[in-house]
Motif scaffolding. Structure first.
Motif, PDB file in Angstrom:
ATOM      1  N   VAL A 163     -41.259 -62.845 -32.750  1.00  0.00           N
ATOM      2  CA  VAL A 163     -42.174 -61.720 -32.516  1.00  0.00           C
ATOM      3  C   VAL A 163     -42.223 -61.576 -31.001  1.00  0.00           C
ATOM      4  CG1 VAL A 163     -44.461 -60.741 -32.946  1.00  0.00           C
ATOM      5  CG2 VAL A 163     -43.490 -62.377 -34.579  1.00  0.00           C
ATOM      6  N   ALA A 164     -41.230 -60.886 -30.488  1.00  0.00           N
ATOM      7  CA  ALA A 164     -41.042 -60.845 -29.029  1.00  0.00           C
ATOM      8  C   ALA A 164     -42.232 -60.247 -28.301  1.00  0.00           C
ATOM      9  CB  ALA A 164     -39.770 -60.066 -28.695  1.00  0.00           C
ATOM     10  N   SER A 165     -42.956 -59.389 -28.978  1.00  0.00           N
ATOM     11  CA  SER A 165     -44.074 -58.696 -28.325  1.00  0.00           C
ATOM     12  C   SER A 165     -45.295 -59.592 -28.127  1.00  0.00           C
ATOM     13  CB  SER A 165     -44.461 -57.448 -29.126  1.00  0.00           C
ATOM     14  OG  SER A 165     -44.703 -57.793 -30.478  1.00  0.00           O
ATOM     15  N   VAL A 193     -40.101 -50.433 -16.672  1.00  0.00           N
ATOM     16  CA  VAL A 193     -41.545 -50.557 -16.631  1.00  0.00           C
ATOM     17  C   VAL A 193     -41.966 -51.899 -17.222  1.00  0.00           C
ATOM     18  CG1 VAL A 193     -43.722 -49.623 -17.480  1.00  0.00           C
ATOM     19  CG2 VAL A 193     -41.930 -48.076 -16.662  1.00  0.00           C
ATOM     20  N   ARG A 194     -41.399 -52.229 -18.381  1.00  0.00           N
ATOM     21  CA  ARG A 194     -41.758 -53.508 -18.998  1.00  0.00           C
ATOM     22  C   ARG A 194     -41.314 -54.688 -18.147  1.00  0.00           C
ATOM     23  NH1 ARG A 194     -40.932 -50.606 -23.593  1.00  0.00           N
ATOM     24  NH2 ARG A 194     -38.735 -51.021 -23.714  1.00  0.00           N
ATOM     25  N   MET A 195     -40.177 -54.501 -17.487  1.00  0.00           N
ATOM     26  CA  MET A 195     -39.647 -55.592 -16.677  1.00  0.00           C
ATOM     27  C   MET A 195     -40.522 -55.865 -15.458  1.00  0.00           C
ATOM     28  SD  MET A 195     -36.971 -56.786 -18.156  1.00  0.00           S
ATOM     29  CE  MET A 195     -35.664 -56.355 -19.295  1.00  0.00           C
ATOM     30  N   VAL A 254     -34.066 -62.324 -35.902  1.00  0.00           N
ATOM     31  CA  VAL A 254     -34.782 -61.343 -36.700  1.00  0.00           C
ATOM     32  C   VAL A 254     -36.109 -61.115 -35.992  1.00  0.00           C
ATOM     33  CG1 VAL A 254     -35.827 -60.814 -38.945  1.00  0.00           C
ATOM     34  CG2 VAL A 254     -33.641 -62.055 -38.845  1.00  0.00           C
ATOM     35  N   ASN A 255     -36.119 -60.059 -35.179  1.00  0.00           N
ATOM     36  CA  ASN A 255     -37.316 -59.764 -34.392  1.00  0.00           C
ATOM     37  C   ASN A 255     -38.286 -58.927 -35.232  1.00  0.00           C
ATOM     38  OD1 ASN A 255     -38.847 -59.825 -31.939  1.00  0.00           O
ATOM     39  ND2 ASN A 255     -38.234 -57.694 -31.577  1.00  0.00           N
ATOM     40  N   LYS A 256     -39.481 -58.745 -34.727  1.00  0.00           N
ATOM     41  CA  LYS A 256     -40.558 -58.047 -35.438  1.00  0.00           C
ATOM     42  C   LYS A 256     -40.875 -58.756 -36.746  1.00  0.00           C
ATOM     43  CE  LYS A 256     -39.308 -53.695 -33.255  1.00  0.00           C
ATOM     44  NZ  LYS A 256     -39.318 -52.234 -33.267  1.00  0.00           N
ATOM     45  N   ALA A 257     -40.852 -60.087 -36.673  1.00  0.00           N
ATOM     46  CA  ALA A 257     -41.125 -60.897 -37.861  1.00  0.00           C
ATOM     47  C   ALA A 257     -42.583 -60.808 -38.279  1.00  0.00           C
ATOM     48  CB  ALA A 257     -40.729 -62.350 -37.600  1.00  0.00           C
ATOM     49  N   ASP A 258     -43.389 -60.109 -37.474  1.00  0.00           N
ATOM     50  CA  ASP A 258     -44.773 -59.855 -37.882  1.00  0.00           C
ATOM     51  C   ASP A 258     -44.835 -58.731 -38.914  1.00  0.00           C
ATOM     52  OD1 ASP A 258     -43.783 -58.245 -35.769  1.00  0.00           O
ATOM     53  OD2 ASP A 258     -45.809 -57.629 -35.182  1.00  0.00           O
ATOM     54  N   ARG A 259     -43.699 -58.096 -39.136  1.00  0.00           N
ATOM     55  CA  ARG A 259     -43.677 -57.000 -40.103  1.00  0.00           C
ATOM     56  C   ARG A 259     -43.196 -57.468 -41.462  1.00  0.00           C
ATOM     57  NH1 ARG A 259     -41.320 -51.843 -36.847  1.00  0.00           N
ATOM     58  NH2 ARG A 259     -43.056 -51.656 -35.384  1.00  0.00           N
ATOM     59  N   PRO A 303     -30.933 -49.459 -31.442  1.00  0.00           N
ATOM     60  CA  PRO A 303     -31.993 -48.945 -30.568  1.00  0.00           C
ATOM     61  C   PRO A 303     -33.373 -49.300 -31.128  1.00  0.00           C
ATOM     62  CG  PRO A 303     -30.344 -47.244 -30.970  1.00  0.00           C
ATOM     63  CD  PRO A 303     -29.991 -48.409 -31.848  1.00  0.00           C
ATOM     64  N   GLY A 304     -34.231 -49.790 -30.283  1.00  0.00           N
ATOM     65  CA  GLY A 304     -35.613 -50.030 -30.686  1.00  0.00           C
ATOM     66  C   GLY A 304     -35.875 -51.333 -31.413  1.00  0.00           C
ATOM     67  N   VAL A 305     -34.851 -52.158 -31.562  1.00  0.00           N
ATOM     68  CA  VAL A 305     -35.016 -53.399 -32.320  1.00  0.00           C
ATOM     69  C   VAL A 305     -35.855 -54.437 -31.544  1.00  0.00           C
ATOM     70  CG1 VAL A 305     -32.871 -54.480 -31.540  1.00  0.00           C
ATOM     71  CG2 VAL A 305     -33.737 -54.984 -33.821  1.00  0.00           C
ATOM     72  N   GLY A 306     -35.925 -54.228 -30.234  1.00  0.00           N
ATOM     73  CA  GLY A 306     -36.735 -55.130 -29.409  1.00  0.00           C
ATOM     74  C   GLY A 306     -35.927 -55.924 -28.387  1.00  0.00           C
ATOM     75  N   LYS A 307     -34.804 -55.379 -27.974  1.00  0.00           N
ATOM     76  CA  LYS A 307     -33.946 -56.106 -27.026  1.00  0.00           C
ATOM     77  C   LYS A 307     -34.644 -56.328 -25.689  1.00  0.00           C
ATOM     78  CE  LYS A 307     -30.826 -52.954 -27.440  1.00  0.00           C
ATOM     79  NZ  LYS A 307     -31.467 -52.203 -28.544  1.00  0.00           N
ATOM     80  N   SER A 308     -35.247 -55.256 -25.166  1.00  0.00           N
ATOM     81  CA  SER A 308     -35.881 -55.396 -23.846  1.00  0.00           C
ATOM     82  C   SER A 308     -37.100 -56.300 -23.915  1.00  0.00           C
ATOM     83  CB  SER A 308     -36.274 -54.021 -23.294  1.00  0.00           C
ATOM     84  OG  SER A 308     -35.130 -53.214 -23.178  1.00  0.00           O
ATOM     85  N   THR A 309     -37.855 -56.190 -25.002  1.00  0.00           N
ATOM     86  CA  THR A 309     -39.026 -57.049 -25.170  1.00  0.00           C
ATOM     87  C   THR A 309     -38.578 -58.504 -25.272  1.00  0.00           C
ATOM     88  OG1 THR A 309     -39.947 -55.212 -26.451  1.00  0.00           O
ATOM     89  CG2 THR A 309     -41.183 -57.269 -26.474  1.00  0.00           C
ATOM     90  N   THR A 310     -37.513 -58.738 -26.008  1.00  0.00           N
ATOM     91  CA  THR A 310     -36.982 -60.090 -26.147  1.00  0.00           C
ATOM     92  C   THR A 310     -36.444 -60.603 -24.818  1.00  0.00           C
ATOM     93  OG1 THR A 310     -36.418 -59.637 -28.454  1.00  0.00           O
ATOM     94  CG2 THR A 310     -35.313 -61.516 -27.423  1.00  0.00           C
TER      95      THR A 310
HETATM   96  N1  GTP Z   1     -44.439 -55.284 -34.106  1.00  0.00           N
HETATM   97  C1  GTP Z   1     -43.550 -55.635 -33.183  1.00  0.00           C
HETATM   98  N2  GTP Z   1     -43.113 -54.747 -32.282  1.00  0.00           N
HETATM   99  C2  GTP Z   1     -42.219 -55.142 -31.378  1.00  0.00           C
HETATM  100  C3  GTP Z   1     -41.699 -56.453 -31.351  1.00  0.00           C
HETATM  101  N3  GTP Z   1     -40.793 -56.534 -30.350  1.00  0.00           N
HETATM  102  C4  GTP Z   1     -40.745 -55.322 -29.782  1.00  0.00           C
HETATM  103  N4  GTP Z   1     -41.602 -54.476 -30.394  1.00  0.00           N
HETATM  104  C5  GTP Z   1     -41.838 -53.060 -30.059  1.00  0.00           C
HETATM  105  O1  GTP Z   1     -40.707 -52.297 -30.433  1.00  0.00           O
HETATM  106  C6  GTP Z   1     -40.505 -51.206 -29.524  1.00  0.00           C
HETATM  107  C7  GTP Z   1     -39.089 -51.219 -28.980  1.00  0.00           C
HETATM  108  O2  GTP Z   1     -38.897 -52.390 -28.204  1.00  0.00           O
HETATM  109  P1  GTP Z   1     -37.784 -52.485 -27.071  1.00  0.00           P
HETATM  110  O3  GTP Z   1     -37.848 -53.866 -26.559  1.00  0.00           O
HETATM  111  O4  GTP Z   1     -37.909 -51.364 -26.119  1.00  0.00           O
HETATM  112  O5  GTP Z   1     -36.484 -52.275 -27.921  1.00  0.00           O
HETATM  113  P2  GTP Z   1     -34.977 -52.105 -27.390  1.00  0.00           P
HETATM  114  O6  GTP Z   1     -34.125 -52.695 -28.435  1.00  0.00           O
HETATM  115  O7  GTP Z   1     -34.844 -52.635 -26.012  1.00  0.00           O
HETATM  116  O8  GTP Z   1     -34.833 -50.534 -27.370  1.00  0.00           O
HETATM  117  P3  GTP Z   1     -33.643 -49.683 -26.675  1.00  0.00           P
HETATM  118  O9  GTP Z   1     -33.365 -50.275 -25.319  1.00  0.00           O
HETATM  119  O10 GTP Z   1     -34.220 -48.320 -26.617  1.00  0.00           O
HETATM  120  O11 GTP Z   1     -32.469 -49.773 -27.596  1.00  0.00           O
HETATM  121  C8  GTP Z   1     -41.564 -51.363 -28.448  1.00  0.00           C
HETATM  122  O12 GTP Z   1     -42.637 -50.510 -28.745  1.00  0.00           O
HETATM  123  C9  GTP Z   1     -41.975 -52.825 -28.565  1.00  0.00           C
HETATM  124  O13 GTP Z   1     -43.288 -53.042 -28.145  1.00  0.00           O
HETATM  125  C10 GTP Z   1     -42.185 -57.387 -32.319  1.00  0.00           C
HETATM  126  O14 GTP Z   1     -41.777 -58.542 -32.382  1.00  0.00           O
HETATM  127  N5  GTP Z   1     -43.099 -56.926 -33.210  1.00  0.00           N
END
Ligand code: GTP
Ligand code: MG
Length: 345
Positions: free
Chosen positions: A258-260, A126-128, A219-224, A83-90
């Motif tokens: 860095v999907a975001s 919402v993001r979609m 490996v998402n969130k590579a900005d971290r 959860p929260g790893v960034g699947k939806s953003t990706t």
């Molecule tokens: N810093 C950073 N934040 C990111 C990145 N990708 C996603 N996020 C943030 O991480 C949070 C979770 O992203 P989601 O895409 O909702 O993650 P998810 O895996 O779909 O979450 P669930 O569906 O709840 O399991 C959001 O606040 C995004 O903006 C990234 O590459 N870098």
């Protein structure tokens, strides 16, 4: 236009909310018309067909039969991770990248924990909205709890709908909890496993058997901080063995993203690896093997569900009572009685 057609037009107001499911499923469906319209890219017909599938409507068989000749083209990509790893953003970023090269894309966001369509995935929707109004993208949230066999029941049928509707690529997003990532891997041609720095995901992955199902690691969130450590951890764990290390097998590449970010987010590299994997699947014969294994699992799931249903009719029946009495009286044994019961089904 037939009254049926009119009903279809008016009663599927929102492809993404899955609302008014019950109301819709009570109406008889004009399946051939729905399939025809779905193939022309009509989003409402696609929505209606997926609802029929999700509700296990009595029209399900007719839907499956009508779709069959039009399927087998779409490339299915699975995305899983904590959860929260960034699947939806990706997913959103990949959709954008795929749209940029003219692909028609379907997205199924499958929530394995929710019995309700769309509920827990509100944030995703919402993001979609990024893609709202683009007729080359179809996005749908699905629930999978409550279906016999979870993901394995409704998702493959929904994939067929999107495949028949002309999607070149279908992305299936599911949160990695327990069985779901293994199930998604069995549905997808290529499975992307997302991890993020500092979440202990590498170790979790090893424990959950995710190393075995990943075709591409992201490996998402590579900005971290810690992204390189995560890459190293994954590389090390992959070096320890498993099916990937055997000769001729695919070695899952690791891509940092860095999907975001809107640009320079790593999605092009992810697509490159997906393409390389697709080519390997074709040249190794694995593509066919996976697809036929997938079909076999589907048949099995349907057969088991139908057996269970019939067994349900048997529970408390006179036939079962008679057999039970014979066992109690020592005239039969439970194994023989079970065989006799199965013969009657
Ligand atoms: N810093 C950073 N934040 C990111 C990145 N990708 C996603 N996020 C943030 O991480 C949070 C979770 O992203 P989601 O895409 O909702 O993650 P998810 O895996 O779909 O979450 P669930 O569906 O709840 O399991 C959001 O606040 C995004 O903006 C990234 O590459 N870098
Ligand atoms: Mg999500």
């Amino acid at each position: 236009m037939s009254p049926e057609g009119l009903a279809v037009q008016t009663d599927a107001p929102d492809a993404t909310t899955g609302q008014s499911l019950t109301r819709r499923s009570r109406r008889a469906a004009d399946v051939p018309t729905l399939v025809e319209r779905a193939r022309e890219g009509d989003a409402r017909s696609v929505a209606r067909l997926i609802s029929l599938v999700e509700d296990a409507s009595p029209a399900l068989r007719e839907v499956a039969a009508a779709l069959a000749p039009h399927t087998g083209r779409a490339q299915v990509l699975g995305l899983t991770g904590s959860p929260g790893v960034g699947k939806s953003t990706t997913t959103t970023a990949l959709v954008r990248a795929l749209r940029a090269v003219g692909k028609r894309v379907g997205v199924l966001a499958v929530d394995p924990s929710s019995p309700f369509s769309g509920g827990a995935l509100l944030g995703d929707r919402v993001r979609m909205q990024d893609h709202a109004g683009d007729s080359g993208v179809y996005i749908r949230s699905m629930a999978s709890r409550g279906h016999l066999g979870g993901l394995s029941w409704a998702t493959p049928q929904a994939l067929r709908v999107l495949d028949a509707a002309g999607c070149d690529v279908v992305l299936v997003e599911t949160v990695g909890v327990g069985q779901s990532e293994l199930e998604i891997a069995s549905l997808a041609d290529t499975t992307l496993v997302l991890v993020a720095p500092g979440m202990g995901d590498g170790i979790q992955a090893a424990k959950a058997g995710i190393l075995e199902v990943a075709d591409v690691f992201v490996v998402n969130k590579a900005d971290r901080d810690g992204a390189d450590t995560t890459v190293r951890d994954l590389r090390y764990m992959l070096s320890l063995g498993g099916r990937h290390s055997e000769a001729g097998h695919w070695r899952p590449p690791i891509v940092k993203t860095v999907a975001s970010r809107d640009t320079d987010n790593g999605m092009d590299q992810v697509l490159e690896k997906i393409e390389a994997h697709r080519q390997w699947l074709e040249s190794s014969g694995e593509a066919h093997r996976r697809r036929s294994e997938r079909a076999a699992r589907e048949i099995e799931a349907i057969a088991l569900a139908s057996l269970r249903e019939r067994m349900g009719d048997v529970h408390g029946s006179a036939a079962l009572g008679t057999l039970a009495d014979r066992v109690v009286a020592g005239k039969s044994d439970p194994f023989r009685a079970a065989d006799e019961l199965l013969d009657q089904l």
